[in-house]
Design a protein around this motif. Structure first.
Motif, mmCIF file in Angstrom:
data_model
loop_
_atom_site.group_PDB
_atom_site.id
_atom_site.type_symbol
_atom_site.label_atom_id
_atom_site.label_comp_id
_atom_site.label_asym_id
_atom_site.label_seq_id
_atom_site.Cartn_x
_atom_site.Cartn_y
_atom_site.Cartn_z
ATOM 1 N N ARG A 82 41.522 33.313 40.367
ATOM 2 C CA ARG A 82 40.170 33.863 40.414
ATOM 3 C C ARG A 82 40.134 35.152 41.208
ATOM 4 N NH1 ARG A 82 35.864 29.581 42.189
ATOM 5 N NH2 ARG A 82 37.424 29.325 43.798
ATOM 6 N N GLY A 83 40.999 35.234 42.221
ATOM 7 C CA GLY A 83 41.074 36.470 42.998
ATOM 8 C C GLY A 83 41.491 37.648 42.136
ATOM 9 N N ILE A 84 42.463 37.420 41.270
ATOM 10 C CA ILE A 84 42.890 38.486 40.360
ATOM 11 C C ILE A 84 41.729 38.921 39.478
ATOM 12 C CG2 ILE A 84 44.371 39.065 38.411
ATOM 13 C CD1 ILE A 84 46.488 37.279 39.481
ATOM 14 N N ALA A 104 49.319 40.031 47.173
ATOM 15 C CA ALA A 104 48.460 38.877 47.414
ATOM 16 C C ALA A 104 49.027 37.617 46.766
ATOM 17 C CB ALA A 104 47.055 39.156 46.880
ATOM 18 N N MET A 105 49.465 37.742 45.518
ATOM 19 C CA MET A 105 49.999 36.579 44.808
ATOM 20 C C MET A 105 51.316 36.106 45.420
ATOM 21 S SD MET A 105 47.846 35.660 42.513
ATOM 22 C CE MET A 105 48.742 34.555 41.430
ATOM 23 N N GLU A 137 45.017 25.904 45.104
ATOM 24 C CA GLU A 137 45.207 27.209 45.726
ATOM 25 C C GLU A 137 45.626 28.246 44.679
ATOM 26 O OE1 GLU A 137 47.764 27.347 49.149
ATOM 27 O OE2 GLU A 137 47.215 29.432 49.597
ATOM 28 N N TRP A 173 44.669 28.224 41.585
ATOM 29 C CA TRP A 173 43.433 28.549 40.888
ATOM 30 C C TRP A 173 42.594 29.523 41.707
ATOM 31 C CZ3 TRP A 173 41.067 29.702 36.932
ATOM 32 C CH2 TRP A 173 39.683 29.569 36.763
ATOM 33 N N PHE A 174 42.573 29.313 43.005
ATOM 34 C CA PHE A 174 41.875 30.256 43.881
ATOM 35 C C PHE A 174 42.433 31.662 43.708
ATOM 36 C CE2 PHE A 174 41.769 32.805 47.671
ATOM 37 C CZ PHE A 174 40.452 32.705 48.086
ATOM 38 N N ARG A 175 43.748 31.770 43.686
ATOM 39 C CA ARG A 175 44.366 33.094 43.565
ATOM 40 C C ARG A 175 44.122 33.724 42.202
ATOM 41 N NH1 ARG A 175 50.119 33.006 46.926
ATOM 42 N NH2 ARG A 175 49.261 32.107 48.836
#
Lengths: 210, 210
Positions: free
Chosen positions: B160-162, B200-201, B154, B156-158
């Motif tokens: 990538r979101g950044i 978000a983070m 999760e 890593w997902f975040r």
DNA sequence: GTCTATAAAAGGATAGAC
DNA sequence: GTCTATCCTTTTATAGAC
């Protein structure tokens, strides 16, 4: 069982190759070879390579925008002034449900959308089509009502943020840092996205204050 | 005032054209024409078109990663266990400071990075280089300490979101919905991004709970 | 509708003179 | 270092037989 006609076979092959190699990285020859069709079939059925891409994009995007409209309708029926979480779910949910990561076709269509969004060509803008623009406008209005403190430019920034996160998700933009940290599967990734984006959209405005 | 040599002129022209039309959409001929140089100059100075792209990417990315390392160093000196907001600022800040949107060069380099990230070619992975991977690893560790409840996938997902939000910002992935809603300029856009991404983070983990 | 054959252009790369 | 000239491959598109 109906065998796919040439038109459909070409469409399937093009979807796959455009997703894997991008528009410019895919030749008409590669598409027709994979489809087991003749080179001239593209010109006959779609007019040109660009016409084929437009058809591929339409076929992928339409079910998604349809689902987004329907979900927003449902949300608005339940509550005329829905909250951020509901709006995010209505927008993002269909992107995951229509393109499940555990399904090969879903992952492929997801990559295709990334290829379309990332293409610098002017032409690529038109591939996404008017459906997609209409959906975005509807959600933009709904978010504006739910976030009255947010000025239009900052709202637009956040809307692009949603698109960016969902588009990039499941696309390996870099090598994975460690093998076990690959993209999340299906429902898990969807939950991560909803958590991440709902928190982001709910942040207080910072447009002009320090 | 020193006149740019051929090598630099080609590098400048390539940066611009790769940003505008992507790697595959740019011919070596177009680059050398714009640079006022000879077609053979690319082979002589960079070996090949791919070698030229690698040089362009290095020149754009290096100052950014250097700044990111420096900012993270500063943050860690002030506090061995920094908060989310500080980490987000250290990672995202340089992307805006080194590529200001109000500056034509900044916007161009921003588009170039988007073109690199969005390129489906395997080759494109290597253009970003090892600098970028090292930075990402460092920040990944720092975020993991600041978000102990978050499992690696999760996180890593975040991460990538950044990357997604900052890469897509200032790139018109669609037609602008209304003329006045174009990309924010400079400091304003940076503040929007920090607000959006810090919120978000900071969201609580949702990896497995319902 | 499907095929063969080919046109016409554009692409990357390189040999060799200067 | 820079230039000209050219090779060779690949590309999209189309004409016309079947």
């Amino acid at each position: 069982m109906v065998l796919p006609d040439t038109r459909t076979k070409v469409l399937d092959a093009a979807e796959r190759l455009f997703a894997e190699n991008g528009y410019r990285g895919t030749s008409v020859r590669a598409i027709t070879n994979l489809a087991g069709a003749n080179l001239a079939a593209v010109a006959y059925h779609f007019g040109s390579k660009a016409g084929l891409m437009a058809a591929v994009a339409r076929r992928v995007i339409e079910p998604i925008t349809t689902a987004q409209h329907a979900r927003l309708d449902e949300v608005l029926v339940r509550d005329a002034d829905p909250g951020i979480a509901d709006l995010v779910e209505a927008f993002v949910g269909p992107l995951y449900d229509e393109m499940p990561a555990h399904d090969a076709g879903g992952a492929r269509r997801s990559r295709l959308i990334m290829a379309i969004l990332g293409d610098p060509a002017e032409e690529a803008r038109s591939w996404a089509g008017q459906d997609e623009a209409a959906v975005r406008e509807r959600f933009l209005s709904a978010f504006a009502r739910a976030l009255p403190g947010l000025a239009a430019p900052e709202l637009w920034f956040r809307m692009r943020g949603i698109l960016a996160v969902t588009a990039v998700d499941r696309v390996e933009v870099h090598h994975r840092p460690t093998p076990n940290c690959s993209a999340g599967a299906g429902e898990e990734a969807k939950r991560w996205a909803l958590t991440f984006l709902t928190a982001a959209m709910s942040a207080p405005a910072r447009g002009t204050v320090r």
